[in-house]
Design an enzyme around this catalytic site. Structure first.
Site, PDB file in Angstrom:
ATOM      1  N   ASP A 229       4.014  22.491  -3.374  1.00  9.00           N
ATOM      2  CA  ASP A 229       3.762  21.155  -2.836  1.00  9.00           C
ATOM      3  C   ASP A 229       2.518  20.577  -3.496  1.00  9.00           C
ATOM      4  O   ASP A 229       1.675  21.305  -4.013  1.00  9.00           O
ATOM      5  CB  ASP A 229       3.507  21.235  -1.322  1.00  9.00           C
ATOM      6  N   LYS A 251       4.881  15.849  -6.376  1.00 12.65           N
ATOM      7  CA  LYS A 251       4.418  14.618  -7.027  1.00 12.65           C
ATOM      8  C   LYS A 251       5.552  13.800  -7.641  1.00 12.65           C
ATOM      9  O   LYS A 251       5.308  12.810  -8.305  1.00 12.65           O
ATOM     10  CB  LYS A 251       3.419  14.974  -8.134  1.00 12.65           C
ATOM     11  N   MET A 366       0.924  15.170  10.922  1.00 17.48           N
ATOM     12  CA  MET A 366       1.376  13.900  10.335  1.00 17.48           C
ATOM     13  C   MET A 366       1.230  12.732  11.320  1.00 17.48           C
ATOM     14  O   MET A 366       2.188  11.996  11.570  1.00 17.48           O
ATOM     15  CB  MET A 366       2.844  14.028   9.892  1.00 17.48           C
TER      16      MET A 366
HETATM   17  N1  SAH Z   1       3.612  23.567   7.043  1.00 17.55           N
HETATM   18  C1  SAH Z   1       2.358  22.854   7.191  1.00 17.55           C
HETATM   19  C2  SAH Z   1       2.566  21.458   7.754  1.00 17.55           C
HETATM   20  C3  SAH Z   1       3.393  20.583   6.860  1.00 17.55           C
HETATM   21  S1  SAH Z   1       3.468  18.919   7.440  1.00 17.55           S
HETATM   22  C4  SAH Z   1       1.395  23.693   8.029  1.00 17.55           C
HETATM   23  O1  SAH Z   1       1.811  24.666   8.659  1.00 17.55           O
HETATM   24  O2  SAH Z   1       0.211  23.385   8.024  1.00 17.55           O
HETATM   25  C5  SAH Z   1       2.068  18.213   6.609  1.00 17.55           C
HETATM   26  C6  SAH Z   1       0.993  17.909   7.634  1.00 17.55           C
HETATM   27  O3  SAH Z   1       0.221  19.066   7.878  1.00 17.55           O
HETATM   28  C7  SAH Z   1      -0.016  16.887   7.191  1.00 17.55           C
HETATM   29  O4  SAH Z   1       0.452  15.565   7.378  1.00 17.55           O
HETATM   30  C8  SAH Z   1      -1.158  17.160   8.142  1.00 17.55           C
HETATM   31  O5  SAH Z   1      -0.882  16.679   9.429  1.00 17.55           O
HETATM   32  C9  SAH Z   1      -1.078  18.686   8.218  1.00 17.55           C
HETATM   33  N2  SAH Z   1      -2.038  19.331   7.312  1.00 17.55           N
HETATM   34  C10 SAH Z   1      -1.752  20.123   6.274  1.00 17.55           C
HETATM   35  N3  SAH Z   1      -2.890  20.563   5.677  1.00 17.55           N
HETATM   36  C11 SAH Z   1      -3.899  20.028   6.382  1.00 17.55           C
HETATM   37  C12 SAH Z   1      -5.315  20.085   6.275  1.00 17.55           C
HETATM   38  N4  SAH Z   1      -5.920  20.814   5.329  1.00 17.55           N
HETATM   39  N5  SAH Z   1      -6.064  19.400   7.155  1.00 17.55           N
HETATM   40  C13 SAH Z   1      -5.473  18.674   8.140  1.00 17.55           C
HETATM   41  N6  SAH Z   1      -4.147  18.561   8.274  1.00 17.55           N
HETATM   42  C14 SAH Z   1      -3.371  19.235   7.418  1.00 17.55           C
END
Ligand code: SAH
Length: 448
Positions: A229, A251, A366
């Site tokens: 990703d 991307k 999100m």
């Molecule tokens: N599988 C991922 C989530 C994917 S959805 C997990 O378990 O973290 C993508 C969302 O994850 C983003 O929109 C945000 O809400 C969150 N996210 C991912 N990385 C993040 C970070 N470093 N800081 C804050 N939110 C994050």
């Protein structure tokens, strides 16, 4: 000083140790173990010409006058000499050693720091347990036979990678020699044949490379193709091996999301069928709003072998990195994780509202596209002053936290307009601990 590193074959070779006592004994022991013909001369008995015919000389006498004589004589005769603890009278130096025969690891700081050399040795000894001896021998046996059978190098290398990634090391560690052998035989038998690759769905964690699992690192090191990703950081991708092709599948804009997802899955299937090992690297945990479940279903129905490696989800790590405990005795006994992504419709907002009444702490991933709507829905069931926080780029150097009561959080976040992925936390826990970062970034802590 720069040294040219070598391992010497001294089997049957005349070697000389000058000295007496513990230091001399240790050198004699090492040389005898290497099969050398060792002569020992006590410092008092040394005569000019005594080192004639020797391949290698170690002077442990500690007597500067004698040191000078043996050094000059050895130099004149072209014999390798080490005058113990006298750097400028050494044609060779002895490294610190981790011995896992036939594996041998030598460490040298070019004499700069014996302390560092032995500290590193201790680390490597822990990393490379005694099982590495039999493991190296076993891999060597497989290599000999594959070469004899004329198996092409590329397939050999794949077999070695499989051996390394297998549980053979673990079996040897547990003393399960028969099973280790059987597993190695299996890899060897399959080396000549076409074998489909596997797909590993791997969680990359929230951003900080320190939160990558050991399993993720191992698989990255083995992969032929890494499809990641956009959110996955470069510090995580360095774990990919030199053979790996890195593909950023986040991307590729311009396409409709579902069509894009189908393309990615089709590409993974294609690679695996061509015999390549694929790592599908996803932010956080692959099974938390990462479409991991959908990908597994499709891969399995295409007959592809799939493994899933959990990751540290941002839903868990984000609040922790901001000093917000998800549960706390007497304050929060339950947590809900929900996506705000498709919270455009009334039905989705109702789902968030339902969860808000059911749990003490609510994490919304999100949330930014409709933060205002999400907050207003929650306000229909929660008090206006319920503490809330939006955490941006959690666990990275760019991490920022915006805190406000629920009725103001959307305005506060909009005013800051910060970059990076973000999540929303709502609950009494947001204000439960002192408002500051509890620790430095994990990467800083690890670096000391
Ligand atoms: N599988 C991922 C989530 C994917 S959805 C997990 O378990 O973290 C993508 C969302 O994850 C983003 O929109 C945000 O809400 C969150 N996210 C991912 N990385 C993040 C970070 N470093 N800081 C804050 N939110 C994050």
């Amino acid at each position: 000083m720069r040294y040219y590193p070598v391992f010497l074959d001294l089997a049957g070779q005349p070697c000389l140790v000058i000295g007496e006592g513990e230091a001399a004994d240790a050198k004699v022991r090492d040389l005898v173990e290497a099969g050398a013909e060792v002569r020992v001369i006590r410092p008092a008995d040394y005569r000019d010409g005594d080192l004639e015919g020797a391949r290698l000389v170690i002077d442990t006498s500690g007597d500067p006058e004698l040191n000078l004589r043996t050094w000059r004589e050895a130099e004149a005769a072209g014999i390798l000499i080490n005058v113990m603890d006298v750097t400028d009278k050494c044609r060779f130096i002895a490294p610190a050693i981790v011995r896992r025969d036939p594996l041998l690891v030598a460490i040298s700081t070019s004499g700069e720091s014996p302390f560092l050399a032995s500290a590193l040795r201790a680390r490597l000894e822990r990393l490379l347990g005694p099982e590495w001896g039999p493991f190296t021998a076993l891999v060597g046996g497989v290599r000999r036979r594959l070469r004899e059978a004329g198996v092409p190098l590329e397939r050999q290398v794949r077999a070695y990678r499989r051996l390394l990634a297998s549980d053979i090391l673990g079996r040897l560690r547990r003393g399960d020699l028969d099973e280790a052998r059987r597993e190695a035989d299996l890899v060897e038998a399959e080396a000549g044949a076409d074998r489909p690759g596997q797909v590993a769905l791997v969680g990359a964690g929230p951003g900080d490379p320190g939160l990558l699992t050991l399993a993720a690192q191992e698989l990255l090191g083995q992969a032929d193709v890494v499809m990641h990703d956009a959110l996955v950081s470069p510090e995580v991708l360095v774990h990919a091996g030199p053979q790996a092709r890195l593909v950023d599948v986040g991307k590729r804009g311009g396409r409709e999301r579902n069509a894009e997802q189908e393309r990615i899955t089709a590409e993974m299937i294609e690679h695996a069928r061509a015999g390549l090992d694929v790592v599908r690297l996803k932010g956080g945990d692959p099974f938390v709003f990462g479409r991991g479940g959908e990908e597994v279903a499709e891969l399995v129905s295409a007959g592809i072998e799939v493994v899933v490696v959990p990751g540290v989800s941002s839903a868990i790590a984000g609040p922790a990195a901001a000093g917000i405990p998800l549960t706390l005795r007497d304050l929060a006994a339950s947590v809900g994780i929900v996506s705000g992504h498709s919270a455009g419709s009334r039905a989705d907002l109702r789902a968030i509202t339902r969860l808000a009444t059911a749990v003490d702490t609510l994490v919304v991933l999100m949330p930014l596209a409709n933060l205002d709507g999400i907050a207003r829905s929650m306000l229909s069931v929660l008090p206006a002053d319920r503490p809330a926080a939006v955490i941006y780029a959690a666990t990275t150097p760019e991490q920022r936290v915006v805190r406000a009561p629920l009725d103001l959080i959307a305005t506060a976040a909009a005013a800051e307009d910060l970059p990076g992925p973000a999540l929303l936390v709502v609950g009494e826990v947001v204000e439960a601990l002192p408002k500051r970062r509890l620790a430095r970034l994990l990467s800083e802590v690890l670096a000391g």
